[in-house]
Motif scaffolding. Structure first.
Motif, PDB file in Angstrom:
ATOM      1  N   LEU A 151      -5.430  -2.378  -0.390  1.00 36.12           N
ATOM      2  CA  LEU A 151      -5.600  -1.850   1.134  1.00 36.12           C
ATOM      3  C   LEU A 151      -4.839  -3.007   1.875  1.00 36.12           C
ATOM      4  CD1 LEU A 151      -9.464  -1.177   1.060  1.00 36.12           C
ATOM      5  CD2 LEU A 151      -7.414   0.706   1.162  1.00 36.12           C
ATOM      6  N   VAL A 152      -4.786  -4.078   1.737  1.00 34.39           N
ATOM      7  CA  VAL A 152      -3.909  -4.980   2.542  1.00 34.39           C
ATOM      8  C   VAL A 152      -2.492  -4.863   2.587  1.00 34.39           C
ATOM      9  CG1 VAL A 152      -3.554  -7.403   3.143  1.00 34.39           C
ATOM     10  CG2 VAL A 152      -5.733  -6.715   2.652  1.00 34.39           C
ATOM     11  N   CYS A 153      -2.166  -4.567   1.219  1.00 25.31           N
ATOM     12  CA  CYS A 153      -0.669  -4.244   0.935  1.00 25.31           C
ATOM     13  C   CYS A 153      -0.343  -2.989   1.508  1.00 25.31           C
ATOM     14  CB  CYS A 153      -0.340  -4.364  -0.585  1.00 25.31           C
ATOM     15  SG  CYS A 153      -0.380  -5.924  -1.332  1.00 25.31           S
ATOM     16  N   SER A 154      -1.296  -2.072   1.685  1.00 32.04           N
ATOM     17  CA  SER A 154      -0.887  -0.732   2.110  1.00 32.04           C
ATOM     18  C   SER A 154      -0.830  -0.841   3.496  1.00 32.04           C
ATOM     19  CB  SER A 154      -1.854   0.258   1.665  1.00 32.04           C
ATOM     20  OG  SER A 154      -1.947   1.325   2.272  1.00 32.04           O
ATOM     21  N   LEU A 155      -1.313  -1.600   4.344  1.00 30.14           N
ATOM     22  CA  LEU A 155      -1.351  -1.714   5.662  1.00 30.14           C
ATOM     23  C   LEU A 155      -0.151  -2.484   6.132  1.00 30.14           C
ATOM     24  CD1 LEU A 155      -5.214  -2.368   6.913  1.00 30.14           C
ATOM     25  CD2 LEU A 155      -3.888  -0.414   6.964  1.00 30.14           C
ATOM     26  N   ALA A 156       0.223  -3.487   5.021  1.00 34.47           N
ATOM     27  CA  ALA A 156       1.515  -3.962   5.416  1.00 34.47           C
ATOM     28  C   ALA A 156       2.666  -3.295   5.467  1.00 34.47           C
ATOM     29  CB  ALA A 156       1.672  -5.374   4.613  1.00 34.47           C
ATOM     30  N   LEU A 157       2.830  -2.358   4.462  1.00 37.40           N
ATOM     31  CA  LEU A 157       3.806  -1.427   4.417  1.00 37.40           C
ATOM     32  C   LEU A 157       3.807  -0.238   5.215  1.00 37.40           C
ATOM     33  CD1 LEU A 157       3.545  -1.378   0.296  1.00 37.40           C
ATOM     34  CD2 LEU A 157       5.645  -2.043   1.559  1.00 37.40           C
ATOM     35  N   ALA A 158       2.673  -0.067   5.759  1.00 33.85           N
ATOM     36  CA  ALA A 158       2.601   0.962   6.620  1.00 33.85           C
ATOM     37  C   ALA A 158       3.137   0.435   8.062  1.00 33.85           C
ATOM     38  CB  ALA A 158       0.964   1.316   7.159  1.00 33.85           C
ATOM     39  N   GLY A 159       3.047  -0.871   8.193  1.00 36.43           N
ATOM     40  CA  GLY A 159       3.868  -1.607   9.382  1.00 36.43           C
ATOM     41  C   GLY A 159       5.237  -1.324   9.149  1.00 36.43           C
ATOM     42  N   ALA A 160       5.490  -1.632   7.945  1.00 39.24           N
ATOM     43  CA  ALA A 160       7.161  -1.701   7.705  1.00 39.24           C
ATOM     44  C   ALA A 160       7.554  -0.140   7.960  1.00 39.24           C
ATOM     45  CB  ALA A 160       7.509  -2.039   6.332  1.00 39.24           C
TER      46      ALA A 160
END
Length: 380
Positions: free
Chosen positions: A104-113
């Motif tokens: 979930l943390v990685c998903s939100l970081a990639l969503a920001g990208a």
């Protein structure tokens, strides 16, 4: 709609699904993060303009910093994730999948990208979005998401400059300058339209209360429609001189005199639509004559606006002579519409010449009337 008898059980089931082994709710979580980041990206880009663009930061670092900064609007989702994990551990005494939390943390970081507005969004955003959705599945999905994040960093390119900053005034929407004029006119357009519509109404009553031949009725309608257009343009020209006086800063922009005249013609022509609609109800031939003659009448008004400085009669004094002369000539001889249409390039050149000769920095008492002062209380 959910077959669960109570709200606590409903919350418990969804919390355990979010931080547990079931990836269904986590995918919805990722989609929500992508949506929030996509909406926040353009706003963040506007906030990072100005002097921040002159800092010694490379394009890649600038893009990465924006991706990290877009975690701020995703903070509610991060808080929700932490609260769900805490509730699962301390409230429900249920196991929490660490890979799910990491995903979930990685998903939100990639969503920001994915939300960063870059010069190649057609390839960068799908890659980052696919990585965000893959990361929530955990395990190999996290590795796939990280790999797609690295690919995004390589292919995204620099942050795209907003369109209005890339090309200045010329890159702005074509209707922006006429919209400035319409906003200056405001609801006063309604008061200007009263007299022209009254002329059209008088022509209608004259037609139905008199036994006129087809030719005579057409002449009455043509005369009324063209005079109504003249009255409309005369009133609008006077209002524009007072409500939107020549602006020195606007004239310093890379916009030629012909374009400024064309903008005023558009600003004058659109409020004449009610008169043309009434003409359509009276006689379609009169409407055709009015539409063909309208560019010449509007250009005469635009030129009169630029020669009205210092005149007590403003633009309407000159225009009521030139415009009504043209209108009556066309109404008397409809064949002169071709002459009016052919004179458009000459009238355009003449109005642009007056625009180039206009000294916008000279003292004009008209600018210091209440109607031209936006800070005057009685002018609001």
């Amino acid at each position: 709609m959910v077959p669960i008898p109570s709200i606590p059980l409903f919350l418990r089931a969804n919390i355990l699904r979010l931080v547990g082994a079931d990836p269904a709710l986590a995918l919805g979580f990722a989609v929500l993060g992508l949506t929030l980041a996509a909406q926040a990206g353009p706003t963040l880009r506007l906030g990072l303009g100005g002097w921040l663009r002159s800092l010694p930061v490379g394009a890649r670092r600038y893009r990465r910093a924006m991706a990290v900064a877009l975690l701020v609007p995703l903070t509610p989702l991060l808080v929700l994730m932490v609260a769900a994990a805490a509730a699962a551990i301390f409230r429900y005494d249920a196991p929490v999948d660490p890979l799910r939390i990491l995903g979930l943390v990685c998903s939100l970081a990639l969503a920001g990208a994915a939300g960063v507005p870059v010069v190649r969004p057609w390839i960068a955003r799908p890659i980052a979005a696919a990585g965000s959705l893959a990361a929530v599945t955990g395990g190999g999905g996290i590795l796939a998401g990280l790999l797609l994040g690295i690919i995004w960093d390589r292919v995204a390119g620099p942050v795209a400059v907003p369109r209005h900053q890339a090309g200045g005034w010329r890159q702005s929407p074509r209707w922006l300058r006429p919209m400035i004029a319409w906003r200056a006119l405001g609801a006063r357009v309604v008061t200007v339209s009263i007299a022209p519509l009254g002329v059209c109404g008088a022509a209608f009553l004259y037609r139905i209360n008199n036994r006129l031949t087809t030719e005579a009725a057409g002449g009455v309608t043509r005369t009324a429609v063209l005079i109504a257009l003249v009255l409309t343009f005369a009133g609008l020209a006077d209002l524009l001189i007072m409500r939107r006086p020549p602006w020195p800063w606007a004239r310093s922009l890379p916009v030629g005199s012909r374009n400024r005249v064309l903008d005023d013609v558009i600003a004058l022509a659109v409020p004449a639509a009610p008169t043309l609609l009434v003409a359509l109800g009276l006689d379609w031939k009169a409407l055709l004559v009015g539409v063909v003659t309208l560019p010449a009448l509007a250009l005469l008004a635009a030129g009169a606006m630029r020669r009205a400085g210092g005149r007590l009669s403003r633009a309407s004094g000159e225009y009521l002579v030139t415009g009504s002369s043209l209108a009556l000539a066309v109404a008397w001889r409809p064949g002169l519409t071709l002459v009016a249409l052919g004179s458009v390039p000459l009238l355009w050149w003449h109005a642009a010449r007056a625009d180039r000769r206009l000294v916008v920095t000279q003292w004009q008492s008209l600018h210091h009337q209440a109607g031209g002062d936006s800070l005057a209380g009685e002018a609001r």
